[in-house]
Motif scaffolding. Structure first.
Motif, PDB file in Angstrom:
ATOM      1  N   LEU A 238       0.692  -1.248   0.156  1.00 12.82           N
ATOM      2  CA  LEU A 238       0.099  -0.009  -0.099  1.00 12.82           C
ATOM      3  C   LEU A 238       1.044   1.182  -0.100  1.00 12.82           C
ATOM      4  CD1 LEU A 238      -2.562   1.519  -0.026  1.00 12.82           C
ATOM      5  CD2 LEU A 238      -2.820   1.049   2.730  1.00 12.82           C
ATOM      6  N   SER A 239       1.879   1.195   0.528  1.00 12.39           N
ATOM      7  CA  SER A 239       2.988   2.469   0.373  1.00 12.39           C
ATOM      8  C   SER A 239       3.133   2.767  -0.788  1.00 12.39           C
ATOM      9  CB  SER A 239       4.295   2.086   1.293  1.00 12.39           C
ATOM     10  OG  SER A 239       5.045   1.133   0.508  1.00 12.39           O
ATOM     11  N   GLY A 240       3.221   1.969  -1.904  1.00 13.04           N
ATOM     12  CA  GLY A 240       3.344   2.422  -3.438  1.00 13.04           C
ATOM     13  C   GLY A 240       2.165   3.299  -3.768  1.00 13.04           C
ATOM     14  N   GLY A 241       0.886   2.907  -3.593  1.00 11.43           N
ATOM     15  CA  GLY A 241      -0.457   3.776  -3.598  1.00 11.43           C
ATOM     16  C   GLY A 241      -0.365   4.807  -2.826  1.00 11.43           C
ATOM     17  N   ILE A 242       0.153   5.145  -1.596  1.00 12.15           N
ATOM     18  CA  ILE A 242       0.094   6.375  -0.933  1.00 12.15           C
ATOM     19  C   ILE A 242       1.072   7.389  -1.653  1.00 12.15           C
ATOM     20  CG2 ILE A 242       0.771   7.261   1.260  1.00 12.15           C
ATOM     21  CD1 ILE A 242      -0.262   4.557   2.686  1.00 12.15           C
ATOM     22  N   ALA A 243       2.383   6.631  -1.961  1.00 11.76           N
ATOM     23  CA  ALA A 243       3.343   7.777  -2.642  1.00 11.76           C
ATOM     24  C   ALA A 243       2.910   8.178  -3.936  1.00 11.76           C
ATOM     25  CB  ALA A 243       4.494   6.671  -2.781  1.00 11.76           C
ATOM     26  N   THR A 244       2.167   7.390  -4.676  1.00 17.49           N
ATOM     27  CA  THR A 244       1.567   7.703  -5.824  1.00 17.49           C
ATOM     28  C   THR A 244       0.728   9.054  -5.718  1.00 17.49           C
ATOM     29  OG1 THR A 244       1.808   5.731  -7.065  1.00 17.49           O
ATOM     30  CG2 THR A 244       0.579   7.211  -7.883  1.00 17.49           C
ATOM     31  N   ALA A 245      -0.298   8.776  -4.492  1.00 15.64           N
ATOM     32  CA  ALA A 245      -1.545   9.732  -4.439  1.00 15.64           C
ATOM     33  C   ALA A 245      -0.706  10.978  -3.661  1.00 15.64           C
ATOM     34  CB  ALA A 245      -2.367   9.283  -3.523  1.00 15.64           C
ATOM     35  N   ASP A 246       0.287  11.001  -3.031  1.00 13.87           N
ATOM     36  CA  ASP A 246       0.949  11.979  -2.580  1.00 13.87           C
ATOM     37  C   ASP A 246       1.816  12.883  -3.443  1.00 13.87           C
ATOM     38  OD1 ASP A 246       0.350  11.220   0.065  1.00 13.87           O
ATOM     39  OD2 ASP A 246       2.053  10.285   0.828  1.00 13.87           O
ATOM     40  N   ALA A 247       2.156  12.102  -4.392  1.00 12.55           N
ATOM     41  CA  ALA A 247       3.085  12.937  -5.470  1.00 12.55           C
ATOM     42  C   ALA A 247       2.140  13.738  -6.409  1.00 12.55           C
ATOM     43  CB  ALA A 247       3.940  11.869  -6.243  1.00 12.55           C
ATOM     44  N   VAL A 248       1.081  13.118  -6.761  1.00 13.71           N
ATOM     45  CA  VAL A 248       0.155  13.803  -7.934  1.00 13.71           C
ATOM     46  C   VAL A 248      -0.749  14.738  -7.308  1.00 13.71           C
ATOM     47  CG1 VAL A 248      -1.534  13.497  -9.778  1.00 13.71           C
ATOM     48  CG2 VAL A 248       0.470  11.761  -9.333  1.00 13.71           C
ATOM     49  N   PRO A 249      -0.501  15.975  -7.714  1.00 11.28           N
ATOM     50  CA  PRO A 249      -1.545  17.020  -7.071  1.00 11.28           C
ATOM     51  C   PRO A 249      -2.927  16.900  -7.162  1.00 11.28           C
ATOM     52  CG  PRO A 249       0.367  17.962  -8.059  1.00 11.28           C
ATOM     53  CD  PRO A 249       0.320  16.664  -8.381  1.00 11.28           C
ATOM     54  N   GLY A 250      -3.639  16.802  -6.196  1.00  9.15           N
ATOM     55  CA  GLY A 250      -4.982  16.534  -6.229  1.00  9.15           C
ATOM     56  C   GLY A 250      -5.436  15.289  -6.333  1.00  9.15           C
ATOM     57  N   ALA A 251      -4.491  14.270  -6.380  1.00 13.54           N
ATOM     58  CA  ALA A 251      -5.027  12.709  -6.503  1.00 13.54           C
ATOM     59  C   ALA A 251      -5.769  12.186  -5.210  1.00 13.54           C
ATOM     60  CB  ALA A 251      -3.840  11.986  -6.674  1.00 13.54           C
ATOM     61  N   ARG A 252      -6.970  11.514  -6.012  1.00 14.69           N
ATOM     62  CA  ARG A 252      -7.760  10.929  -4.812  1.00 14.69           C
ATOM     63  C   ARG A 252      -7.136   9.253  -4.418  1.00 14.69           C
ATOM     64  NH1 ARG A 252     -12.942   8.163  -5.329  1.00 14.69           N
ATOM     65  NH2 ARG A 252     -14.074   8.248  -3.653  1.00 14.69           N
ATOM     66  N   LEU A 253      -7.054   8.864  -3.534  1.00 19.60           N
ATOM     67  CA  LEU A 253      -6.523   7.552  -2.796  1.00 19.60           C
ATOM     68  C   LEU A 253      -7.755   6.591  -2.437  1.00 19.60           C
ATOM     69  CD1 LEU A 253      -4.416   5.366  -2.434  1.00 19.60           C
ATOM     70  CD2 LEU A 253      -4.159   6.559  -0.245  1.00 19.60           C
ATOM     71  N   VAL A 254      -8.074   5.736  -2.953  1.00 20.53           N
ATOM     72  CA  VAL A 254      -9.074   4.603  -2.582  1.00 20.53           C
ATOM     73  C   VAL A 254      -8.559   3.480  -2.210  1.00 20.53           C
ATOM     74  CG1 VAL A 254     -11.492   3.513  -2.799  1.00 20.53           C
ATOM     75  CG2 VAL A 254     -10.911   5.915  -4.134  1.00 20.53           C
ATOM     76  N   THR A 255      -8.578   2.702  -0.849  1.00 26.15           N
ATOM     77  CA  THR A 255      -7.922   1.395  -0.754  1.00 26.15           C
ATOM     78  C   THR A 255      -9.147   0.301  -0.355  1.00 26.15           C
ATOM     79  OG1 THR A 255      -7.814   2.021   1.676  1.00 26.15           O
ATOM     80  CG2 THR A 255      -5.953   2.788   0.264  1.00 26.15           C
ATOM     81  N   TYR A 256      -8.780  -0.645  -0.607  1.00 28.10           N
ATOM     82  CA  TYR A 256      -9.769  -1.701  -0.531  1.00 28.10           C
ATOM     83  C   TYR A 256      -9.166  -2.929   0.673  1.00 28.10           C
ATOM     84  CZ  TYR A 256     -11.866   0.268  -4.490  1.00 28.10           C
ATOM     85  OH  TYR A 256     -12.226   1.094  -5.329  1.00 28.10           O
ATOM     86  N   PRO A 257      -9.955  -2.958   1.772  1.00 31.60           N
ATOM     87  CA  PRO A 257      -9.472  -4.123   2.750  1.00 31.60           C
ATOM     88  C   PRO A 257      -9.513  -5.518   2.026  1.00 31.60           C
ATOM     89  CG  PRO A 257     -10.979  -2.467   3.703  1.00 31.60           C
ATOM     90  CD  PRO A 257     -10.840  -2.020   2.358  1.00 31.60           C
ATOM     91  N   GLY A 258      -8.667  -6.346   2.372  1.00 27.15           N
ATOM     92  CA  GLY A 258      -8.786  -7.738   1.771  1.00 27.15           C
ATOM     93  C   GLY A 258      -8.198  -7.770   0.170  1.00 27.15           C
ATOM     94  N   MET A 259      -7.980  -6.701  -0.322  1.00 26.76           N
ATOM     95  CA  MET A 259      -7.621  -6.696  -1.703  1.00 26.76           C
ATOM     96  C   MET A 259      -6.065  -6.989  -1.757  1.00 26.76           C
ATOM     97  SD  MET A 259      -7.939  -3.827  -4.701  1.00 26.76           S
ATOM     98  CE  MET A 259      -6.822  -3.807  -6.162  1.00 26.76           C
ATOM     99  N   GLY A 260      -5.462  -7.968  -2.432  1.00 23.97           N
ATOM    100  CA  GLY A 260      -4.167  -7.916  -2.696  1.00 23.97           C
ATOM    101  C   GLY A 260      -3.770  -7.500  -3.988  1.00 23.97           C
ATOM    102  N   HIS A 261      -2.878  -8.071  -4.756  1.00 24.49           N
ATOM    103  CA  HIS A 261      -2.479  -7.757  -6.121  1.00 24.49           C
ATOM    104  C   HIS A 261      -3.190  -8.443  -7.164  1.00 24.49           C
ATOM    105  CE1 HIS A 261       0.930  -5.482  -8.070  1.00 24.49           C
ATOM    106  NE2 HIS A 261       1.007  -6.344  -8.940  1.00 24.49           N
ATOM    107  N   ASP A 262      -4.413  -8.198  -7.350  1.00 23.13           N
ATOM    108  CA  ASP A 262      -5.188  -8.549  -8.295  1.00 23.13           C
ATOM    109  C   ASP A 262      -6.527  -7.774  -8.154  1.00 23.13           C
ATOM    110  OD1 ASP A 262      -6.674  -9.587  -6.114  1.00 23.13           O
ATOM    111  OD2 ASP A 262      -6.344 -11.648  -6.857  1.00 23.13           O
ATOM    112  N   LEU A 263      -7.365  -7.970  -9.241  1.00 23.23           N
ATOM    113  CA  LEU A 263      -8.788  -7.189  -9.360  1.00 23.23           C
ATOM    114  C   LEU A 263      -9.868  -8.246  -8.882  1.00 23.23           C
ATOM    115  CD1 LEU A 263      -7.892  -5.186 -12.612  1.00 23.23           C
ATOM    116  CD2 LEU A 263      -7.567  -4.348 -10.195  1.00 23.23           C
ATOM    117  N   PRO A 264     -10.086  -8.500  -7.624  1.00 18.46           N
ATOM    118  CA  PRO A 264     -11.108  -9.257  -7.371  1.00 18.46           C
ATOM    119  C   PRO A 264     -12.463  -9.230  -8.055  1.00 18.46           C
ATOM    120  CG  PRO A 264      -9.755  -8.556  -5.229  1.00 18.46           C
ATOM    121  CD  PRO A 264      -9.517  -7.838  -6.404  1.00 18.46           C
ATOM    122  N   ARG A 265     -13.112 -10.010  -8.569  1.00 18.29           N
ATOM    123  CA  ARG A 265     -14.432 -10.119  -9.371  1.00 18.29           C
ATOM    124  C   ARG A 265     -15.392  -9.133  -8.315  1.00 18.29           C
ATOM    125  NH1 ARG A 265     -16.569 -12.627 -13.684  1.00 18.29           N
ATOM    126  NH2 ARG A 265     -14.811 -14.008 -13.753  1.00 18.29           N
TER     127      ARG A 265
END
Length: 284
Positions: A238-265
């Motif tokens: 998750l630190s990667g997503g936080i770093a991305t959102a922190d870097a891009v001005p105005g970016a919106r971060l949405v996180t999902y409990p239980g989600m790993g490195h795939d796109l659960p149906r």
């Protein structure tokens, strides 16, 4: 059978979903993964939400150009190309399709490429969605278990390739959702049949390692940006997503409990709604 386009000096295999009159959405897949890993059901959901969806094989996977003459780079060795070159492939595909710009979304390495497209071709990107990605490997180092799964040796045959895919996705997938073994096995078999090229995956990995930190350049973006990330991601934490959102001005971060490195149906409707909300707002 995929369509084909000449772009940035290579051939790119792609296909589309939805009406060309709708909002163009370019989907970029991750390390070693072919465009078929953007499930047709998910692409249809995005198309039903008002998008003209374009998915494609990155260089060195699937039916796009493979750089066989470049051989297999050593881990951390010289990279025959960088993520910027792959971003130029994506921009070249937009050229080939007659699109001045598009909404761009990418997962994992595809998110890194999407970031690079926004940096290198800001006038081509209407919105940016970065999914389970990072500005640099250093911002989100994988767990030892995830790295070991990623670095499994090449498979000698189709059956072994499927078995290793099952082992890998059990490690890096979403612990909070049922493991869809049938889907993983089906996609692993299809991927093997379309093109099995472990050296190509190694070249992509070398590009990730050699491409440096995009955070300073992401800070200069002015594009509407959405960052989606799993809270239990062991490959790109998750630190990667936080770093991305922190870097891009105005970016919106949405996180999902239980989600790993795939796109659960079960999360597809939520992903589609988030992406659709971003692209619709960016159009306005």
């Amino acid at each position: 059978m995929a369509l084909r386009a000449s772009a940035n000096g290579i051939e790119i295999a792609y296909d589309t979903f939805g009406s060309p009159d709708d909002r163009p959405l370019l989907l970029i897949m991750g390390l070693g993964s072919q465009m078929i890993h953007w499930d047709e059901g998910f692409c249809t959901l995005l198309a039903d939400g008002g998008h003209h969806v374009i998915r494609f094989d990155n260089r060195d996977v699937g039916e796009s150009t493979h750089f066989h003459d470049a051989g297999t780079p050593s881990f951390g060795g010289d990279a025959p190309y960088l993520l910027g070159d792959m971003a130029d492939d994506a921009a070249g595909l937009l050229d080939a399709l007659g699109l001045e710009s598009a909404h761009v979304a990418g997962v994992s390495m595809g998110g890194m490429i999407a970031q690079a497209v926004a940096i290198r071709h800001p006038d081509r990107v209407r919105s940016l969605t970065s999914i389970m990605s990072t500005p640099s490997p250093q911002a989100a180092p994988p767990t030892e278990e995830a790295m070991a799964a990623l670095m499994s040796p090449p498979s000698p045959d189709r059956e072994t390739a499927i078995a290793r895919a099952l082992e890998t996705w059990k490690v890096i997938g979403s612990p909070g959702y049922p493991f869809d073994a049938d889907r993983v096995a089906r996609l692993a078999g299809l991927s093997y049949d379309r093109a099995y090229d472990p050296a190509g995956v190694a070249r992509q990995l070398a590009a990730i390692i050699a491409s440096g930190d995009r955070a300073p350049l992401l800070k200069e973006l002015s594009v509407p940006t959405l960052v989606l990330h799993g809270e239990q991601d062991r490959l790109v934490p998750l630190s990667g997503g936080i770093a991305t959102a922190d870097a891009v001005p105005g970016a919106r971060l949405v996180t999902y409990p239980g989600m790993g490195h795939d796109l659960p149906r079960p999360l597809w409707p939520e992903f589609a709604a988030e992406i659709g909300g971003l692209t619709a707002a960016a159009e306005r």
